[in-house]
Motif scaffolding. Structure first.
Motif, PDB file in Angstrom:
ATOM      1  N   TYR A 159     -85.864  -1.730  10.453  1.00 28.79           N
ATOM      2  CA  TYR A 159     -85.489  -1.434   9.057  1.00 28.79           C
ATOM      3  C   TYR A 159     -85.861  -2.668   8.471  1.00 28.79           C
ATOM      4  CZ  TYR A 159     -82.538   1.552  12.300  1.00 28.79           C
ATOM      5  OH  TYR A 159     -82.160   2.275  13.016  1.00 28.79           O
ATOM      6  N   LYS A 160     -86.927  -2.526   7.486  1.00 23.88           N
ATOM      7  CA  LYS A 160     -87.796  -3.864   7.003  1.00 23.88           C
ATOM      8  C   LYS A 160     -87.292  -4.031   5.495  1.00 23.88           C
ATOM      9  CE  LYS A 160     -91.608  -5.264   8.812  1.00 23.88           C
ATOM     10  NZ  LYS A 160     -91.287  -6.601   9.035  1.00 23.88           N
ATOM     11  N   TYR A 161     -87.104  -4.999   5.084  1.00 25.04           N
ATOM     12  CA  TYR A 161     -86.569  -5.349   3.630  1.00 25.04           C
ATOM     13  C   TYR A 161     -87.344  -6.642   3.154  1.00 25.04           C
ATOM     14  CZ  TYR A 161     -83.809  -1.286   4.691  1.00 25.04           C
ATOM     15  OH  TYR A 161     -83.227  -0.178   5.271  1.00 25.04           O
ATOM     16  N   ASP A 162     -87.554  -6.755   1.914  1.00 24.97           N
ATOM     17  CA  ASP A 162     -88.464  -7.709   1.379  1.00 24.97           C
ATOM     18  C   ASP A 162     -87.852  -7.742  -0.030  1.00 24.97           C
ATOM     19  OD1 ASP A 162     -90.812  -9.192   0.494  1.00 24.97           O
ATOM     20  OD2 ASP A 162     -91.523  -7.405  -0.130  1.00 24.97           O
ATOM     21  N   VAL A 163     -87.116  -8.831  -0.057  1.00 25.44           N
ATOM     22  CA  VAL A 163     -86.506  -8.944  -1.588  1.00 25.44           C
ATOM     23  C   VAL A 163     -86.754 -10.449  -1.972  1.00 25.44           C
ATOM     24  CG1 VAL A 163     -84.579  -7.294  -0.760  1.00 25.44           C
ATOM     25  CG2 VAL A 163     -84.257  -9.845  -0.329  1.00 25.44           C
ATOM     26  N   GLY A 178     -88.840 -17.681  -3.409  1.00 28.01           N
ATOM     27  CA  GLY A 178     -87.414 -16.735  -3.684  1.00 28.01           C
ATOM     28  C   GLY A 178     -87.867 -15.432  -3.019  1.00 28.01           C
ATOM     29  N   ASN A 179     -88.547 -15.517  -1.967  1.00 28.64           N
ATOM     30  CA  ASN A 179     -88.754 -14.088  -1.212  1.00 28.64           C
ATOM     31  C   ASN A 179     -88.403 -14.101   0.167  1.00 28.64           C
ATOM     32  OD1 ASN A 179     -91.944 -12.182  -0.522  1.00 28.64           O
ATOM     33  ND2 ASN A 179     -90.003 -11.685  -0.390  1.00 28.64           N
ATOM     34  N   LEU A 180     -87.223 -13.311   0.402  1.00 27.22           N
ATOM     35  CA  LEU A 180     -86.610 -13.157   1.834  1.00 27.22           C
ATOM     36  C   LEU A 180     -87.187 -11.755   2.472  1.00 27.22           C
ATOM     37  CD1 LEU A 180     -84.277 -14.089   4.049  1.00 27.22           C
ATOM     38  CD2 LEU A 180     -82.857 -12.394   2.408  1.00 27.22           C
ATOM     39  N   HIS A 181     -87.721 -11.998   3.621  1.00 29.88           N
ATOM     40  CA  HIS A 181     -87.792 -10.920   4.655  1.00 29.88           C
ATOM     41  C   HIS A 181     -86.382 -10.561   5.491  1.00 29.88           C
ATOM     42  CE1 HIS A 181     -91.749 -10.440   2.833  1.00 29.88           C
ATOM     43  NE2 HIS A 181     -92.354 -11.526   3.551  1.00 29.88           N
ATOM     44  N   LEU A 182     -85.675  -9.584   5.279  1.00 27.51           N
ATOM     45  CA  LEU A 182     -84.680  -9.299   6.112  1.00 27.51           C
ATOM     46  C   LEU A 182     -84.995  -8.130   6.712  1.00 27.51           C
ATOM     47  CD1 LEU A 182     -81.595  -9.466   6.657  1.00 27.51           C
ATOM     48  CD2 LEU A 182     -81.329  -7.876   4.918  1.00 27.51           C
ATOM     49  N   ASN A 183     -84.813  -8.239   8.201  1.00 24.37           N
ATOM     50  CA  ASN A 183     -85.007  -7.453   9.247  1.00 24.37           C
ATOM     51  C   ASN A 183     -83.937  -7.074  10.012  1.00 24.37           C
ATOM     52  OD1 ASN A 183     -88.350  -6.550   9.449  1.00 24.37           O
ATOM     53  ND2 ASN A 183     -87.882  -8.569   8.242  1.00 24.37           N
ATOM     54  N   VAL A 184     -83.697  -5.802  10.291  1.00 25.13           N
ATOM     55  CA  VAL A 184     -82.816  -5.171  11.237  1.00 25.13           C
ATOM     56  C   VAL A 184     -83.698  -4.402  12.184  1.00 25.13           C
ATOM     57  CG1 VAL A 184     -80.742  -3.752  11.451  1.00 25.13           C
ATOM     58  CG2 VAL A 184     -80.999  -4.857   9.218  1.00 25.13           C
ATOM     59  N   THR A 185     -83.184  -4.329  13.627  1.00 25.20           N
ATOM     60  CA  THR A 185     -83.910  -3.540  14.445  1.00 25.20           C
ATOM     61  C   THR A 185     -82.888  -2.843  15.367  1.00 25.20           C
ATOM     62  OG1 THR A 185     -83.952  -5.321  16.159  1.00 25.20           O
ATOM     63  CG2 THR A 185     -85.729  -5.250  14.708  1.00 25.20           C
ATOM     64  N   SER A 186     -83.442  -1.769  15.970  1.00 23.37           N
ATOM     65  CA  SER A 186     -82.353  -1.053  16.983  1.00 23.37           C
ATOM     66  C   SER A 186     -83.431  -0.172  17.893  1.00 23.37           C
ATOM     67  CB  SER A 186     -81.546   0.046  16.279  1.00 23.37           C
ATOM     68  OG  SER A 186     -82.511   1.024  15.709  1.00 23.37           O
ATOM     69  N   PRO A 187     -83.086   0.298  19.129  1.00 23.23           N
ATOM     70  CA  PRO A 187     -84.001   0.617  20.255  1.00 23.23           C
ATOM     71  C   PRO A 187     -84.607   1.866  19.240  1.00 23.23           C
ATOM     72  CG  PRO A 187     -81.595   0.395  20.876  1.00 23.23           C
ATOM     73  CD  PRO A 187     -81.566   0.195  19.688  1.00 23.23           C
ATOM     74  N   GLN A 188     -84.022   2.646  18.575  1.00 25.51           N
ATOM     75  CA  GLN A 188     -84.742   3.729  17.985  1.00 25.51           C
ATOM     76  C   GLN A 188     -84.142   4.195  16.689  1.00 25.51           C
ATOM     77  OE1 GLN A 188     -83.722   4.987  21.469  1.00 25.51           O
ATOM     78  NE2 GLN A 188     -81.783   4.640  20.384  1.00 25.51           N
ATOM     79  N   TYR A 189     -84.663   5.020  15.806  1.00 25.77           N
ATOM     80  CA  TYR A 189     -84.042   5.033  14.466  1.00 25.77           C
ATOM     81  C   TYR A 189     -82.768   5.723  14.480  1.00 25.77           C
ATOM     82  CZ  TYR A 189     -83.856   7.161   9.803  1.00 25.77           C
ATOM     83  OH  TYR A 189     -83.205   7.436   8.306  1.00 25.77           O
ATOM     84  N   GLU A 237     -79.304   6.837  12.335  1.00 28.86           N
ATOM     85  CA  GLU A 237     -79.028   7.516  11.094  1.00 28.86           C
ATOM     86  C   GLU A 237     -77.865   6.476  10.560  1.00 28.86           C
ATOM     87  OE1 GLU A 237     -80.900  10.236   9.332  1.00 28.86           O
ATOM     88  OE2 GLU A 237     -79.753   9.416   7.807  1.00 28.86           O
ATOM     89  N   GLU A 238     -76.940   6.453  11.582  1.00 33.47           N
ATOM     90  CA  GLU A 238     -75.622   5.407  11.112  1.00 33.47           C
ATOM     91  C   GLU A 238     -75.762   4.219  10.791  1.00 33.47           C
ATOM     92  OE1 GLU A 238     -72.803   5.221  14.410  1.00 33.47           O
ATOM     93  OE2 GLU A 238     -71.475   4.263  13.255  1.00 33.47           O
ATOM     94  N   LEU A 239     -76.828   3.646  11.288  1.00 31.41           N
ATOM     95  CA  LEU A 239     -77.016   1.992  11.087  1.00 31.41           C
ATOM     96  C   LEU A 239     -77.769   2.333   9.838  1.00 31.41           C
ATOM     97  CD1 LEU A 239     -77.631  -0.647  11.628  1.00 31.41           C
ATOM     98  CD2 LEU A 239     -79.546  -0.176  13.220  1.00 31.41           C
ATOM     99  N   MET A 240     -78.611   3.163   9.345  1.00 31.81           N
ATOM    100  CA  MET A 240     -79.460   3.337   8.362  1.00 31.81           C
ATOM    101  C   MET A 240     -78.489   3.432   7.040  1.00 31.81           C
ATOM    102  SD  MET A 240     -82.172   3.008   6.713  1.00 31.81           S
ATOM    103  CE  MET A 240     -83.864   3.728   6.151  1.00 31.81           C
TER     104      MET A 240
END
Lengths: 518, 518
Positions: free
Chosen positions: A398-402, A436-447, A449-452
């Protein structure tokens, strides 16, 4: 060369050699073969998002394929296995079902393709190196893929002005290598440089690690050529540094992710290549320390500061656990990577040494390493640039770039970690502090829905609250299009929609991307 | 500090003191009072161009004036003598006949003004410091003047990121002075800095003498707010360095000369202020020498090169004859002004010294002066920056601002001199070599139709032949709008026209400017 206290430290640090790095282009790294085998298991985008319906576009017919085969002999792919890689994004999170990939070599061919598609209402997706991270470069349904892969000719290089002209499909690293012979460097640098195309860089307004020094592409691109949905060629191919004759149309195509036109050629200003480059990698006790060092670096290193990056300990764990990389410094909550480069190696070294001495004597840093030799520099950069690759090994990313004000920068990572708890494999923060650019990443074994549902829209609300940007450099693409209002006003989005309608009335160019669903 | 041969030269040069300079802001200089007295003699634009007809706009009524008087109490000017300065351009070559000048203080007021004007089909001209050189900031007929003079509030300054937010009517020099207290500098600098407004700078995509180092406004502007013709406020007020969420709408307003919207607020990235600044002023035997020195300067001075300007001997004669300025070096066909600045004064000085030594030992330069003290630096800059003022003293000034490939750069001046012969008082060339930007000026006692017919369209054809730009930084405004095709393709101009129609369907925003007549 280094003095007193610093000198002793540097000797110690240098002795800890960074090992087992491989070339940090993520598309040639070993994990890619693992990824390739997984492609077929990736859920089709149209299945993952069942509520999303195909737009009012025609279906591809045999007659269409015949037309293209005639136009581009030997450069038309229709075999499903040939299209597999181009139907799937690099992260393995989006998968389209295009049945046709076209490989034009010239602007005129792109023009003829689009004129035909526009007449037939066939939707298309332009594709460069397919290294995008928001699902912008792959089909959502069955859009025809127009690849710039064979548009890879360098047109000219003026080594006095530093202006490079080339086709859109040139690979960034190849261009950097080419201009390097004239003591120039490309004004952007990013982890995907070995695969990404310059046309894709412009379309997504790619940022990367040198933006701090060389600014954005809106400043360094001097001209471009683009083809509108109608097939009309818009010639803004200036190679001049200054040209104030009418609206600066080229700016429209920079960052519009292929939804307003397909960029076919580029002219770009290349700065002088630094005569010497040094990299310092430092351990920090807190994020406040990272910010203090940044403020000092801007002040003391000034014009030779090429990059200022940070990563947290969870990031270091990622490349260590998943890629077997080794840290050149001991354990710290945060790490800073500083790159310097200028026109006089001795001066640059003096500045960097004085700066590091100051940081040490003020107690801000206690451990670190400095590298001036290219292999060691590449190894240190590998820790930072191979992060995306390392994260993929966990499974789903789950990739974020803020963008965030620096005062709030790291708090988002802490808050996210608290929020998702044990559901995530990891929550990591790294990125371009200098921008001012943060890459925030979350990982899990597979996609999951609850985590998302825990991550989104929480993260967008959080960023919006502090007036940040929900996409600093990755763009909106497919995945983030509907969150645009978290960073842009309604009046601005309305104007964007009107411009899209003006320039692509049938909406055939990269549909379901950038603009929100109605 | 300087060594051997160079040291002796520098002592000699320093002894020749530059005298009798006054502050080089052209709008407070003595010649302005002369100019003011001339205003009434300047021919009305509508009389000078009798073929040009007023567009389909309404005439101003007493009811309209009442509406605005109610909206902006005490900030509505209708007296002809009060409007005289705002009806006439700085060069004294364009004169409109507006009967109404409005001075809003807020974006909301600008919005209400435009909404009303759009409903009534009243044409408007936005005006900042009125320092434009192509007749873009004054009315052609009776357009209502909307002045940003009272929109002069600084909103915020973040001294870590270097981001300044302010209203559009802030004067450039005032902003530079303000950010200077935080060791920052504005990323642009130009002769008109004491009068020009930052909103006008953005609207015209102003270049100036620091573009070489800090790049164009398309790179350094982080956000803006603009009001469309309809009164709709487009909020793109980001203060973030990176924000890739949708089309970069702010770019549309940069350089569109107030024809797509009125810029009301700006956020801009301010670089670190150089800790030390040096200026070298050198005499050169040929233009080829100027180019050789430039190439060397880029290589040797690299990141500390702030500006690289040139002027020819006719330029030097102009400021000497008309402004009584004195050259600090002996007679040469060409002069070069090099400015350096960085984060370490000692390093900067070493680089500049080594560079000058090299140029001397290779025989490229034989006379020059170096200044590090602010008054002397200002005096040297005065030679270059007061050129526009000096030229005006001759009478009428035919002003051209072109980009050319460096190989053809000065040939245009020679060709023009041959062509106009004795009809002109003088033909001079100066400008920003570092940006490929030539300012070519011809003067005569008064406007001369025959002379004009020799200059235009010859100059545009010449520039077009060598793929230059007919307006590098001044824009097209009123005077050059019909020559746009010399620098832009038909497809590009057609798209511009469609965008204008989309954003300003009634065409009330700064008509007769930028876009060619139908």
């Amino acid at each position: 060369m280094f003095t007193t206290q610093l000198c002793r430290h540097l000797e110690r640090w240098s002795a800890r050699n960074v090992t087992r790095f491989i070339k940090h282009d993520r598309n040639i790294c070993t994990s890619m073969s693992v990824f390739s085998n997984k492609t077929k298991q990736i859920e089709l985008t149209r299945n993952r998002y069942p509520d999303l319906k195909k737009g009012p576009y025609a279906d591809l017919t045999g007659q269409d394929v015949d037309y293209f085969s005639n136009l581009l002999p030997g450069r038309v792919l229709t075999d499903a296995s040939d299209l597999e890689g181009s139907n799937t994004d690099w992260l393995g999170t989006c998968r389209g079902s295009s049945q046709l990939l076209l490989r034009p070599k010239t602007t005129d061919e792109v023009s003829k393709i689009l004129e035909y598609c526009n007449g037939r209402k066939l939707a298309v997706v332009p594709q460069g190196g397919n290294t995008g991270l928001v699902g912008g470069s792959v089909p959502v349904f069955d859009e025809i893929i127009i690849s710039t892969q064979l548009m890879n000719q360098i047109i000219s290089l003026d080594d006095i002005s530093g202006t490079l002209e080339c086709q859109a499909g040139c690979v960034l690293a190849a261009l950097d290598s080419y201009v390097s012979d004239s003591n120039l460097t490309m004004p952007l640098d990013l982890g995907a440089k070995g695969s990404c195309h310059i046309g894709g860089n412009l379309s997504t307004n790619a940022g990367g690690v040198r933006l701090l020094r060389y600014g954005s592409l809106h400043g360094s691109v001097l001209g471009l050529e683009a083809v509108l949905a109608s097939g009309e060629i818009i010639d803004c191919k200036s190679t001049l540094r200054k040209d104030n004759t009418g609206y600066d149309l080229k700016q429209l195509f920079i960052g519009s992710e292929g939804t307003l036109g397909i960029i076919t050629a580029v002219s770009i200003l290349c700065p002088q290549k630094p005569k010497s480059v040094s990299v310092a990698f430092l351990g920090c006790e807190s994020f406040e320390t990272v910010l203090s060092i940044f403020k000092q670096a801007k002040h003391s290193l000034g014009e030779i500061l090429l990059a200022f990056e940070f990563m947290d300990s969870a990031s270091m764990d990622t490349v260590r656990d998943n890629l077997n990389l080794t840290s050149p410094v001991s354990e710290f909550p945060f790490y800073v990577l500083i790159e310097t480069g200028g026109s006089d190696g001795k001066h640059d070294e003096e500045k960097l040494t004085a700066f590091l001495e100051n940081q040490m004597s003020s107690g801000l840093i206690s451990d670190g390493t400095v590298a001036t030799e290219s292999t060691k520099i590449a190894n240190i950069w590998g820790l930072r640039e191979r992060m995306a690759e390392g994260l993929m090994v966990d499974g789903y990313n789950y990739k974020y770039d803020v963008s965030l004000p620096l005062s709030k920068f790291y708090q988002l990572v802490d808050d996210m970690r608290d929020r998702v708890g044990g559901l995530a494999t990891r929550v990591v923060g790294y990125g371009h502090v200098g921008d001012g650019n943060l890459h925030l990443n979350v990982t899990s074994p597979q996609y999951d829905e609850e985590l998302m549902s825990l991550i989104e829209p929480f993260i967008y609300d959080w960023v919006s609250k502090y007036k940040g940007s929900i996409s600093a450099e990755h763009g909106l693409g497919f995945k983030k299009r509907n969150f645009i209002y978290h960073s842009k006003s309604k009046s601005a989005v309305d104007l964007m929609k009107r411009m899209k309608l003006l320039m692509d009335p049938n909406g055939i160019l990269n549909p379901y991307k950038l603009l929100p669903d109605n």
